[in-house]
Design a protein around this motif. Structure first.
Motif, PDB file in Angstrom:
ATOM      1  N   PHE A 247      57.171 -34.615   0.348  1.00  0.00           N
ATOM      2  CA  PHE A 247      57.355 -34.704   1.798  1.00  0.00           C
ATOM      3  C   PHE A 247      55.999 -34.857   2.477  1.00  0.00           C
ATOM      4  CE2 PHE A 247      60.955 -32.467   0.099  1.00  0.00           C
ATOM      5  CZ  PHE A 247      62.035 -32.889   0.845  1.00  0.00           C
TER       6      PHE A 247
ATOM      7  N   ALA B 263      60.352 -30.659   4.774  1.00  0.00           N
ATOM      8  CA  ALA B 263      60.717 -29.904   3.570  1.00  0.00           C
ATOM      9  C   ALA B 263      61.621 -28.737   3.940  1.00  0.00           C
ATOM     10  CB  ALA B 263      59.457 -29.407   2.863  1.00  0.00           C
TER      11      ALA B 263
ATOM     12  N   LEU C 255      58.738 -24.091  -2.450  1.00  0.00           N
ATOM     13  CA  LEU C 255      57.930 -24.976  -1.622  1.00  0.00           C
ATOM     14  C   LEU C 255      56.449 -24.707  -1.879  1.00  0.00           C
ATOM     15  CD1 LEU C 255      58.437 -25.830   2.106  1.00  0.00           C
ATOM     16  CD2 LEU C 255      56.237 -24.869   1.378  1.00  0.00           C
TER      17      LEU C 255
ATOM     18  N   LEU D  20      58.549 -29.879  -2.927  1.00  0.00           N
ATOM     19  CA  LEU D  20      59.730 -29.024  -2.974  1.00  0.00           C
ATOM     20  C   LEU D  20      60.328 -29.137  -4.362  1.00  0.00           C
ATOM     21  CD1 LEU D  20      61.277 -27.134  -1.053  1.00  0.00           C
ATOM     22  CD2 LEU D  20      62.810 -29.038  -0.526  1.00  0.00           C
TER      23      LEU D  20
ATOM     24  N   PHE E 259      67.365 -33.995  -0.335  1.00  0.00           N
ATOM     25  CA  PHE E 259      65.920 -34.079  -0.085  1.00  0.00           C
ATOM     26  C   PHE E 259      65.599 -35.395   0.631  1.00  0.00           C
ATOM     27  CE2 PHE E 259      64.146 -31.260  -3.784  1.00  0.00           C
ATOM     28  CZ  PHE E 259      64.898 -30.195  -3.330  1.00  0.00           C
TER      29      PHE E 259
ATOM     30  N   ALA F 284      62.336 -36.863   2.606  1.00  0.00           N
ATOM     31  CA  ALA F 284      61.444 -36.938   1.454  1.00  0.00           C
ATOM     32  C   ALA F 284      60.949 -38.371   1.269  1.00  0.00           C
ATOM     33  CB  ALA F 284      62.163 -36.471   0.189  1.00  0.00           C
TER      34      ALA F 284
END
Length: 459
Positions: free
Chosen positions: A226, A232, A251, A276, A298, A303
C-alpha cells in the motif's frame, strides 16, 4: 536492611542471593527505556517455589517491596526495580514439568521461554498459540503477568484464554493453587484469571498449567503493498466486515521496513510504503478461497499489489521482518512503544490520527500492528541526547493514548500498564472502578509488598 539481608541469607541457598551492585544493576529494568527505575537492595535468582515463598515471607515481615521478573522483555516498566526492593528473578525456574497429550495441556515453570514450550508441544503434535513478537526470548511467566498476545491472537486469543491454573505465592508467603485442569469448572471466583495480567501486583506465579490445541493446517499467506497507512487500515476494516477471521493480519509501515533493510538488507522497502500480511489456516480449498478473498479485499481497499504467496520461505521471511521491526528501530535511538487497541472498524481512523500526531509534534513515529484485532504499536523514536525531541515524543505518546480512548479503545492491548500507562489507565477507568481494583490489591497483598506503585499507582 542488613538485618533483612541476613534473614534472606538464612532462608535461601547461598547461590540464590546476589548483592553485587553490577550484577544487580543489570536486572534493574525491562526494555521500556523511558520508564524510570530505582536501585534494588538485592537480586534473588529463585530456583523453586520454596525459594519464592521464603523471599515473599521475609519481604512481608520487613516491609520490603518484591518485584518479580522473567526475561526482562517487557515494554511498560512493569519489572523495573524500586529503591530498596528485592528483584525476584524467575528465569532459572525453566522446567517443562508435564505435557499431557490426551488432556491437551502443559504444566510449566514461569521461566520457560515461549518458543521452547511451542517446540515441545509441536513434537507431540500439539500447539501453544500465544506468540508475542518476543517469543524467542520472553518467558511464559512474563506472558502470563502481562496477558501477552501476539500475531495469531486475532483468531486464537491471548494468554488468558490458555491459562487453566497457576500456583502462586501470595499474601505473607502462602502457596496456593488457583484454577483447574479440567475442561470446565465454575467453582468460586475466577482467581486464576485475576492473576493473569496482574503484572506481579497480586503475588508471584511459580507454576502455570496451560491449554494446548492440536496442530493446525499449513497456512496460506497473503501479501499486500500500500502507498498509504489509511488504505492499509481500510483493507483491515474490509476483511473484518466480510466476516473473515484470519489467523494473522499484521501491518508494517515504511519506517519499519527501512529500518529492517538497513539492519538486515532484506530489500523490503523498495516496493511498498506499507506492508499488510494476512494468513489463513483453514484446511484445503477453504483456506485457498479465504486467502484469495483477502487478496481481493486488499486490492479493493487500494493496494498497489496483492497476491497469495506461493513461496513459503518468502512468506516466513516477511513475518520475520515483522518481528525484527522493534529491534531494528532501536538502532535509531530510544523507542517509546505504544500499545493502544481500538475497534477494528476504526483502525483507518486511528492510523490517520497517529500520522497527524507525528506531523503536528515533529516526531518520528513508525507503525507495526496486530491490525486484525485493532492492536496498534506506534513506535516513537527520539535521538539519544535530544531533550527537545524527547519532550515532543512524550507529547505524541499522550496524544495517541487520548485519541485511542476517544475512539472507544484501550490504553494497552497486551504490553500491560506497568509505569508508562498509569496516567492512561486512570483516564480510561472511572474512579469507582479504580477503587475496586485497589480493594482487590489490598485484600490479596495485605503487606503491600508486591510490585507496589505499578499499574494503579499515582500517575
Amino acid at each position: 536492611m542488613p538485618v533483612f539481608l541476613d534473614a534472606l541469607r538464612a532462608a535461601l541457598p547461598a547461590a540464590r542471593l546476589v548483592t553485587d551492585p553490577d550484577v544487580v544493576a543489570s536486572y534493574a529494568h525491562d526494555e521500556a527505556e523511558w520508564a524510570p527505575h530505582g536501585t534494588p537492595a538485592a537480586l534473588v535468582r529463585a530456583g523453586s517455589t520454596e525459594d519464592v515463598r521464603a523471599v515473599v515471607a521475609a519481604c512481608a515481615e520487613h516491609g520490603v517491596p518484591v518485584v518479580p521478573r522473567g526475561a526482562g522483555t517487557g515494554l511498560s516498566g512493569g519489572a523495573n526495580a524500586l529503591d530498596g526492593c528485592v528483584l525476584l528473578s524467575l528465569e532459572a525456574m525453566n522446567e517443562i514439568v508435564e505435557i499431557d497429550a490426551a488432556e491437551r495441556l502443559a504444566v510449566v515453570q514461569p521461566g520457560v521461554v515461549n518458543d521452547a514450550l511451542r517446540l515441545a508441544a509441536a513434537e507431540r503434535g500439539l500447539w501453544y498459540p500465544p506468540d508475542p513478537a518476543s517469543s524467542p526470548w520472553s518467558t511464559i511467566g512474563g506472558n502470563v503477568a502481562t496477558n501477552a498476545g501476539g500475531v495469531c491472537c486475532v483468531k486464537y486469543g491471548v494468554t488468558r484464554d490458555y491459562v487453566l491454573a497457576v500456583q502462586a505465592v501470595v499474601g505473607r508467603g502462602e502457596v496456593v493453587r488457583l484454577g483447574r485442569r479440567t475442561a470446565k469448572g465454575v467453582a468460586g471466583y475466577d482467581l486464576c484469571g485475576l492473576m493473569v495480567g496482574s503484572e506481579g501486583t497480586l503475588g508471584v506465579i511459580t507454576e502455570i498449567t496451560v491449554r494446548l490445541r492440536g496442530a493446525r493446517a499449513p497456512e496460506h499467506t497473503v501479501v499486500g503493498y500500500f502507498d498509504a497507512l489509511r488504505d492499509a487500515g481500510e483493507a483491515v476494516s474490509r476483511v473484518t466486515a466480510a466476516g473473515i477471521v484470519p489467523s494473522a493480519l499484521e501491518l508494517v509501515d515504511r519506517h519499519c521496513l527501512e529500518a529492517v533493510d538497513a539492519w538486515r538488507n532484506m530489500g523490503l522497502s523498495a516496493d511498498a510504503n506499507v506492508l499488510l500480511l494476512g494468513r489463513t489456516d483453514l484446511p484445503g480449498e477453504a483456506g485457498e478461497a479465504e486467502a484469495d478473498a483477502m487478496a481481493a479485499l486488499f486490492k479493493e481497499a487500494g493496494a498497489t499489489w496483492s497476491a497469495r504467496s506461493s513461496d513459503e520461505a518468502e512468506a516466513e521471511a516477511l513475518f520475520a521482518a515483522r518481528r525484527l521491526a522493534y529491534p531494528a528501530l532501536e538502532r535509531l535511538g530510544p523507542v517509546l512503544t505504544e500499545d493502544v487497541c481500538v475497534p477494528r472498524a476504526l483502525v483507518p481512523e486511528m492510523l490517520a490520527r497517529i500520522e497527524a500526531a507525528a506531523s503536528d509534534t515533529g516526531t518520528h513515529i513508525a507503525n507495526i500492528a496486530h491490525a486484525g484485532d485493532g492492536n496498534l504499536h506506534p513506535l516513537i523514536i527520539a535521538p539519544a541526547g535530544d531533550d527537545d525531541a524527547r519532550v515532543r515524543a512524550q507529547r505524541a505518546f499522550d496524544r495517541i493514548v487520548a485519541d485511542a480512548l476517544d475512539l472507544g479503545g484501550t490504553v494497552t492491548g497486551e504490553h500491560g500498564v506497568g509505569l508508562l500507562k498509569r496516567r492512561g489507565l486512570h483516564a480510561e477507568l472511572e474512579p469507582a472502578v479504580i477503587a475496586m481494583h485497589r480493594a482487590v490489591k489490598d485484600a490479596l497483598d495485605p503487606a503491600g509488598v508486591f510490585n507496589p506503585g505499578k499499574v494503579f499507582g499515582t500517575p
